[in-house]
Every structure is written in C-alpha cells, then in structure tokens.
Design a protein around this motif. Sequence first.
Motif, mmCIF file in Angstrom:
data_model
loop_
_atom_site.group_PDB
_atom_site.id
_atom_site.type_symbol
_atom_site.label_atom_id
_atom_site.label_comp_id
_atom_site.label_asym_id
_atom_site.label_seq_id
_atom_site.Cartn_x
_atom_site.Cartn_y
_atom_site.Cartn_z
ATOM 1 N N PHE A 188 0.828 -1.210 0.000
ATOM 2 C CA PHE A 188 0.000 0.000 0.000
ATOM 3 C C PHE A 188 0.860 1.256 0.000
ATOM 4 O O PHE A 188 0.566 2.223 -0.714
ATOM 5 N N LYS A 189 1.929 1.250 0.785
ATOM 6 C CA LYS A 189 2.850 2.388 0.787
ATOM 7 C C LYS A 189 3.405 2.618 -0.614
ATOM 8 O O LYS A 189 3.474 3.754 -1.093
ATOM 9 N N ASN A 190 3.784 1.531 -1.276
ATOM 10 C CA ASN A 190 4.351 1.648 -2.620
ATOM 11 C C ASN A 190 3.313 2.117 -3.640
ATOM 12 O O ASN A 190 3.623 2.926 -4.523
ATOM 13 N N LEU A 191 2.084 1.601 -3.534
ATOM 14 C CA LEU A 191 1.033 2.022 -4.467
ATOM 15 C C LEU A 191 0.698 3.499 -4.299
ATOM 16 O O LEU A 191 0.544 4.228 -5.287
ATOM 17 N N TYR A 192 0.580 3.949 -3.050
ATOM 18 C CA TYR A 192 0.280 5.367 -2.825
ATOM 19 C C TYR A 192 1.415 6.243 -3.345
ATOM 20 O O TYR A 192 1.176 7.332 -3.888
ATOM 21 N N SER A 193 2.645 5.770 -3.194
ATOM 22 C CA SER A 193 3.790 6.525 -3.704
ATOM 23 C C SER A 193 3.748 6.599 -5.227
ATOM 24 O O SER A 193 3.988 7.666 -5.814
ATOM 25 N N LEU A 194 3.435 5.486 -5.866
ATOM 26 C CA LEU A 194 3.336 5.463 -7.327
ATOM 27 C C LEU A 194 2.216 6.368 -7.818
ATOM 28 O O LEU A 194 2.353 7.045 -8.850
ATOM 29 N N ASP B 61 1.230 9.005 -6.454
ATOM 30 C CA ASP B 61 1.562 10.398 -6.161
ATOM 31 C C ASP B 61 2.474 10.996 -7.219
ATOM 32 O O ASP B 61 2.701 12.204 -7.239
ATOM 33 N N GLU B 62 2.977 10.140 -8.107
ATOM 34 C CA GLU B 62 3.872 10.622 -9.152
ATOM 35 C C GLU B 62 3.080 11.284 -10.276
ATOM 36 O O GLU B 62 1.934 10.906 -10.546
ATOM 37 N N GLU B 63 3.724 12.254 -10.932
ATOM 38 C CA GLU B 63 3.043 12.962 -12.021
ATOM 39 C C GLU B 63 2.778 12.028 -13.197
ATOM 40 O O GLU B 63 1.698 12.028 -13.779
#
Length: 222
Positions: free
Chosen positions: A195-201, A203-205
């Motif tokens: 989930f941390k990784n998905l939210y980070s992805l 958040d990318e432009e």
Amino acid sequence: MGIISLENTDRLYWLGRYAERVYTTTRLYFITYDSMIDNLGKDYKDYCESLEIPDIYKDEEDFINRYSFDEKDPNSIMSNLNRAYGNAIMLREEVGTECIAYIQLAMYEMEKAKKSDAPLLFFQRVEDNIMAFFGICDDMIANENARNIIKVGKRVERIDLFARTHETKTNILREVRRLEARIKRTNLKYNEGVFKNLYSLLDEEKLNYHEMVEQVEKILEV
C-alpha cells in the motif's frame, strides 16, 4: 470471523478475482467490439497488448469468437467464468447456493451469446449477474471473513486491470483505498508495504502502470 481452511481461503480469493475479471473484461470487450464493428481504429491487437494477452488470433472474427467463448483459450471470458464457477462450487458451504446461482446464470447467458447474432445483449446480462453475485454475497454469506476475502480478490483484480488499461489516477486510487479498508477486515496475512508503494506510485506525475501491476500482485506475498 469464523475459521476457514487455507484451501478455501484461496478459493474465496480467486472466486472474487475471476468473477471481477469476467465483469471488467466484458466491459472492456464491449468497447473493442464496437470499435472493430464501426471501424474506429482500435482493434483487438490493442486490446491484447493492453491486457498482456498473447495474440493467438487469426483476425478480428477469430478474436471475437475465441476470446469470448473458447474454453481452451485460458484468457477467454468463458474460461475465466468457468474458473469462477469451479471455485464457487467447491465453496458451496461457505457461499451458499443462492450466490452460486448468479454465477451459473452468467454461464447460461454466455451460452446464449455464443448462439446469438447479437451477443452484446447477453454479455450485458453476464455483467448484471456478476454484479448481482457480488451484491448477494453481502446478504447471504453469514461468515464475514468469507465475504471480505471475496471482496479482497475483487479489488485486487480491479486494480490489476485498471493499471493494465491505464485507468485514471482517481479511479485507481479509489480502488486501492477500498482494498486497504477491506483487507484489514480479514484474517489474511498481507504485505503492508504494497500500500505504501502504491500510494507513492499514485503520487507521481507520470504513472508507472507496469509497476502498479507488479505491486498489487505481491499483496499476499508475506
């Protein structure tokens, strides 16, 4: 929550995934079918590429027939519906005959579509029955854990397919949040870092859709 064997936990998860795969790919198939019929430019090769399905089809007509109904094609809608039904049958005690009936009704509509010159009407009924299946699960499955595991499978599959088909950030984010809320209500052991990784992805432009697929497929790898 109620004790569910590891074997049936896996079946519940894949019942949710296969049922959702039928629902979402049928919707996507509608768009491709209309485009091919109306010569709007998008063809079955684009469809296969987006879902990473091997292009084993000779032409558009072969794709329409085999991708829809060929039980020997592991990527066909019919094959995935058969897998959903196979898991449901093995879970009769967990999900009940009322829930299974809607998967079976979807199979009947697929058989009608196969014989029809206007299959999209019956495909719509397939969609309707799959949605009814997910709806009746909430009413008829007494075991909350079983209900939630099915819904986890549903959300994982939807995120996978949404990423493959480059859905909007808003739609994918909504499904990730739903998955996170749902999986916490189960006894499944899951990889919280996903989930941390998905939210980070998200958040990318510029969205890395391929990495999203890889991440969500790791959700149960612990």
